[in-house]
Design an enzyme around this catalytic site. Structure first.
Site, PDB file in Angstrom:
ATOM      1  N   GLN A 128       0.835  -1.208   0.000  1.00  0.00           N
ATOM      2  CA  GLN A 128       0.000   0.000   0.000  1.00  0.00           C
ATOM      3  C   GLN A 128       0.869   1.257   0.000  1.00  0.00           C
ATOM      4  OE1 GLN A 128      -1.892   1.399   3.688  1.00  0.00           O
ATOM      5  NE2 GLN A 128      -3.850   1.193   2.640  1.00  0.00           N
ATOM      6  N   GLY A 129       0.785   2.042  -1.055  1.00  0.00           N
ATOM      7  CA  GLY A 129       1.558   3.286  -1.151  1.00  0.00           C
ATOM      8  C   GLY A 129       0.634   4.482  -0.958  1.00  0.00           C
ATOM      9  N   SER A 131       0.775   6.570   2.435  1.00  0.00           N
ATOM     10  CA  SER A 131       1.434   7.575   3.279  1.00  0.00           C
ATOM     11  C   SER A 131       2.652   8.203   2.602  1.00  0.00           C
ATOM     12  CB  SER A 131       1.901   6.939   4.584  1.00  0.00           C
ATOM     13  OG  SER A 131       0.823   6.337   5.235  1.00  0.00           O
ATOM     14  N   SER A 163       4.424  -1.129   3.955  1.00  0.00           N
ATOM     15  CA  SER A 163       4.613  -2.484   4.495  1.00  0.00           C
ATOM     16  C   SER A 163       4.793  -3.490   3.356  1.00  0.00           C
ATOM     17  CB  SER A 163       3.399  -2.921   5.324  1.00  0.00           C
ATOM     18  OG  SER A 163       3.162  -2.006   6.355  1.00  0.00           O
ATOM     19  N   GLU A 246      -9.872  -1.642   5.316  1.00  0.00           N
ATOM     20  CA  GLU A 246      -8.689  -1.751   6.181  1.00  0.00           C
ATOM     21  C   GLU A 246      -9.084  -1.629   7.653  1.00  0.00           C
ATOM     22  OE1 GLU A 246      -5.619   1.012   5.132  1.00  0.00           O
ATOM     23  OE2 GLU A 246      -4.140   0.079   6.466  1.00  0.00           O
TER      24      GLU A 246
HETATM   25  C1  LIG Z   1       3.122  -0.772  11.408  1.00  0.00           C
HETATM   26  C2  LIG Z   1       2.711   0.272  10.419  1.00  0.00           C
HETATM   27  C3  LIG Z   1       2.475  -0.118   9.112  1.00  0.00           C
HETATM   28  C4  LIG Z   1       2.110   0.838   8.173  1.00  0.00           C
HETATM   29  N1  LIG Z   1       1.947   0.419   6.880  1.00  0.00           N
HETATM   30  C5  LIG Z   1       1.629   1.326   5.935  1.00  0.00           C
HETATM   31  C6  LIG Z   1       1.508   0.916   4.567  1.00  0.00           C
HETATM   32  O1  LIG Z   1       1.682  -0.259   4.218  1.00  0.00           O
HETATM   33  N2  LIG Z   1       1.226   1.851   3.650  1.00  0.00           N
HETATM   34  C7  LIG Z   1       1.008   3.148   3.977  1.00  0.00           C
HETATM   35  O2  LIG Z   1       0.704   3.927   3.082  1.00  0.00           O
HETATM   36  N3  LIG Z   1       1.129   3.589   5.269  1.00  0.00           N
HETATM   37  C8  LIG Z   1       1.439   2.696   6.239  1.00  0.00           C
HETATM   38  N4  LIG Z   1       1.588   3.121   7.553  1.00  0.00           N
HETATM   39  C9  LIG Z   1       1.484   4.551   7.851  1.00  0.00           C
HETATM   40  C10 LIG Z   1       0.284   4.942   8.680  1.00  0.00           C
HETATM   41  O3  LIG Z   1      -0.899   4.847   7.928  1.00  0.00           O
HETATM   42  C11 LIG Z   1       0.557   6.362   9.206  1.00  0.00           C
HETATM   43  O4  LIG Z   1       1.669   6.275  10.086  1.00  0.00           O
HETATM   44  C12 LIG Z   1      -0.627   6.941   9.928  1.00  0.00           C
HETATM   45  O5  LIG Z   1      -1.655   7.228   9.023  1.00  0.00           O
HETATM   46  C13 LIG Z   1      -0.269   8.212  10.744  1.00  0.00           C
HETATM   47  O6  LIG Z   1       0.316   9.165   9.912  1.00  0.00           O
HETATM   48  P1  LIG Z   1       1.715   9.880  10.303  1.00  0.00           P
HETATM   49  O7  LIG Z   1       2.663   8.788  10.729  1.00  0.00           O
HETATM   50  O8  LIG Z   1       2.099  10.747   9.144  1.00  0.00           O
HETATM   51  O9  LIG Z   1       1.400  10.738  11.577  1.00  0.00           O
HETATM   52  P2  LIG Z   1       0.856  12.240  11.618  1.00  0.00           P
HETATM   53  O10 LIG Z   1      -0.288  12.363  10.681  1.00  0.00           O
HETATM   54  O11 LIG Z   1       2.013  13.171  11.433  1.00  0.00           O
HETATM   55  O12 LIG Z   1       0.306  12.355  13.094  1.00  0.00           O
HETATM   56  C14 LIG Z   1       1.132  12.644  14.216  1.00  0.00           C
HETATM   57  C15 LIG Z   1       0.230  12.715  15.440  1.00  0.00           C
HETATM   58  O13 LIG Z   1      -0.717  13.798  15.305  1.00  0.00           O
HETATM   59  C16 LIG Z   1      -2.041  13.319  15.436  1.00  0.00           C
HETATM   60  N5  LIG Z   1      -2.947  14.023  14.536  1.00  0.00           N
HETATM   61  C17 LIG Z   1      -2.706  14.333  13.241  1.00  0.00           C
HETATM   62  N6  LIG Z   1      -3.786  14.950  12.702  1.00  0.00           N
HETATM   63  C18 LIG Z   1      -4.730  15.014  13.684  1.00  0.00           C
HETATM   64  C19 LIG Z   1      -6.058  15.517  13.753  1.00  0.00           C
HETATM   65  N7  LIG Z   1      -6.647  16.088  12.693  1.00  0.00           N
HETATM   66  N8  LIG Z   1      -6.728  15.410  14.925  1.00  0.00           N
HETATM   67  C20 LIG Z   1      -6.155  14.834  16.012  1.00  0.00           C
HETATM   68  N9  LIG Z   1      -4.893  14.334  16.006  1.00  0.00           N
HETATM   69  C21 LIG Z   1      -4.190  14.421  14.865  1.00  0.00           C
HETATM   70  C22 LIG Z   1      -1.965  11.852  15.054  1.00  0.00           C
HETATM   71  O14 LIG Z   1      -3.033  11.093  15.591  1.00  0.00           O
HETATM   72  C23 LIG Z   1      -0.605  11.451  15.630  1.00  0.00           C
HETATM   73  O15 LIG Z   1      -0.710  11.148  16.997  1.00  0.00           O
HETATM   74  C24 LIG Z   1       1.954   2.201   8.537  1.00  0.00           C
HETATM   75  C25 LIG Z   1       2.182   2.585   9.851  1.00  0.00           C
HETATM   76  C26 LIG Z   1       2.562   1.645  10.786  1.00  0.00           C
HETATM   77  C27 LIG Z   1       2.811   2.093  12.201  1.00  0.00           C
END
Ligand SMILES: Cc1cc2nc3c(=O)[nH]c(=O)nc-3n(C[C@H](O)[C@H](O)[C@H](O)COP(=O)(O)OP(=O)(O)OC[C@H]3O[C@@H](n4cnc5c(N)ncnc54)[C@H](O)[C@@H]3O)c2cc1C
Length: 384
Positions: A128-129, A131, A163, A246
């Site tokens: 999944q691409g 993020s 992932s 998902e």
């Molecule tokens: C084990 C694992 C596997 C993953 N696999 C994939 C994958 O295969 N493909 C893929 O595309 N992505 C993948 N991800 C990414 C995942 O979807 C993102 O990490 C997730 O969506 C959070 O985005 P971010 O890390 O950019 O955090 P951010 O968006 O930067 O958030 C940082 C913090 O701010 C909070 N926050 C942000 N906006 C708000 C809001 N509007 N209101 C309240 N709080 C807020 C968040 O909850 C978080 O605590 C994976 C992540 C993990 C941990």
């Protein structure tokens, strides 16, 4: 939903149990967590066994190559495979649990015929691409761009946390096809080959030391326009379908796994004397109640999804929120029961405990799930 099982469902359960008892002893040993080619081979071989026995895509529609089974049969399948200790979908996760169902729901007949059978047979792995470094929770701010060039898109940008990227054949990729449109409107959902020229995958190491996911760099990658699922610039709507799978149904099998883990933990506590502590017993009892409630919620969600044409609703966010926290609490309790052993990285408990931390982030953080529950289920006003 009627939670009692019919005679036909019990027969289905008995046949499945018999099949599992016959095939599981012949499975080879599980590869080590970091042996990705080994894990791919193991997971796809298991998927092929399911396919050959008529258990692949059990609840997928028949015209998408599935078996058209009832939601209850699907749940029985998840319950029995977990109870028997059968392998998890593993490397096939994205294809089977959200890219495949999205293509089944949104793809054309040709697209379904091209992509779904190899997913069900375990021949092709998806990742999944979605993020990007600046687009996780705020996914609509993604910047990877796709510029039309005849019958191709030329894609450039960066993805992160992808992932299984190392072993994937295809990627469900979100790209910006109209940079001038409002952010949610200029996005498209593409199926991209991972071996296309211009795709570079750089593994990232997790807290537990494994290379579970990767950064992905895209440099003028050519993707045929015919590989777009849904209309151009309508990718946000298609993405909501993917995310509903998902968050709504992709984790359901893991609830049964957690119940098995909890039973193992109780047995360990009984063996090492921890069980004599009433506070610990109460803690394990509460977790047991929590996972039983989550299983009921799962039954409800799957049943709801079926009655609304197969796409899960926002109730999946309630499940994802509670499940990801309950999983962390389970491994916290494990640390108490196991003491120093819980920190021994050679034991699966320790790795599972570390990986449980990621569940409140992956597939949308808890804060985001709470926003969805507040705004779309409870109808509370949107935040500023
Ligand atoms: C084990 C694992 C596997 C993953 N696999 C994939 C994958 O295969 N493909 C893929 O595309 N992505 C993948 N991800 C990414 C995942 O979807 C993102 O990490 C997730 O969506 C959070 O985005 P971010 O890390 O950019 O955090 P951010 O968006 O930067 O958030 C940082 C913090 O701010 C909070 N926050 C942000 N906006 C708000 C809001 N509007 N209101 C309240 N709080 C807020 C968040 O909850 C978080 O605590 C994976 C992540 C993990 C941990």
């Amino acid at each position: 939903m009627d939670l009692a099982y019919t005679e036909a469902e019990e027969e289905f359960r008995a046949r499945l149990r018999e099949w599992l008892a016959a095939v599981l002893p012949s499975l080879p040993a599980k590869p080590s967590p970091d042996d990705w080619p080994g894990r791919r081979a193991y997971d796809t071989a298991w998927q092929r066994m399911l396919y050959d026995a008529g258990y692949a895509g059990l609840h997928w529609p028949v015209d998408a190559g599935g078996q058209g089974a009832t939601p209850t049969q699907h749940l029985i399948f998840l319950e029995e495979t977990e109870k028997a200790g059968a392998p998890y979908v593993g490397a096939n996760f994205v294809g089977l649990l959200h890219a495949g169902p999205t293509i089944a729901a949104e793809g054309t007949a040709e697209q379904r015929a091209r992509w779904l059978p190899p997913v069900l047979r375990g021949d092709e792995i998806w990742c999944q691409g979605f993020s990007e470094p600046d687009a996780g929770s705020d996914l609509a701010s993604l910047r990877t761009r796709a510029v039309r060039d005849g019958d191709h898109y030329v894609v450039s940008g960066q993805k992160i946390w992808t992932s299984h990227a190392e072993v994937a054949d295809w990627c469900e990729l979100l790209v910006r096809t109209d940079p001038t449109a409002p952010r949610h409107r200029g996005i498209s959902w593409l199926a991209m080959r991972m071996d296309a020229p211009g795709v570079t995958v750089r593994p990232l190491r997790t807290l537990a030391g494994s290379t579970e996911f990767a950064e992905m760099f895209l440099d003028e990658v050519r993707v045929p326009v015919s590989h777009r699922i849904g209309a151009e610039n309508d990718g946000w709507r298609v993405t909501m379908v993917t995310l509903s799978f998902e968050r709504g149904t992709a984790f359901v099998g893991e609830v049964v796994a957690c119940r098995r883990t909890l039973a193992a933990l109780a047995a360990e506590a009984q063996a090492n004397g921890g069980w004599d502590d009433p506070v610990l017993r109460r803690r394990l009892g509460r977790l047991n109640a929590e996972f039983r409630a989550l299983w009921r919620l799962t039954q409800w969600n799957v049943s709801e999804a079926q009655s609304s044409g197969g796409v899960p609703g926002t109730g999946g966010s309630v499940f994802k929120l509670r499940y990801s926290h309950a999983r962390q609490e389970l491994y916290e309790a494990a640390a108490e029961v196991l003491g120093a052993d819980a920190a021994d990285l050679d034991r699966e408990w320790a790795l599972d405990r570390l990986s449980s931390l990621s569940y409140t982030i992956a597939a949308g953080t808890s804060q985001i799930q709470r926003n969805i529950v507040a705004e779309r289920i409870l109808g509370l006003p949107k935040g500023r």
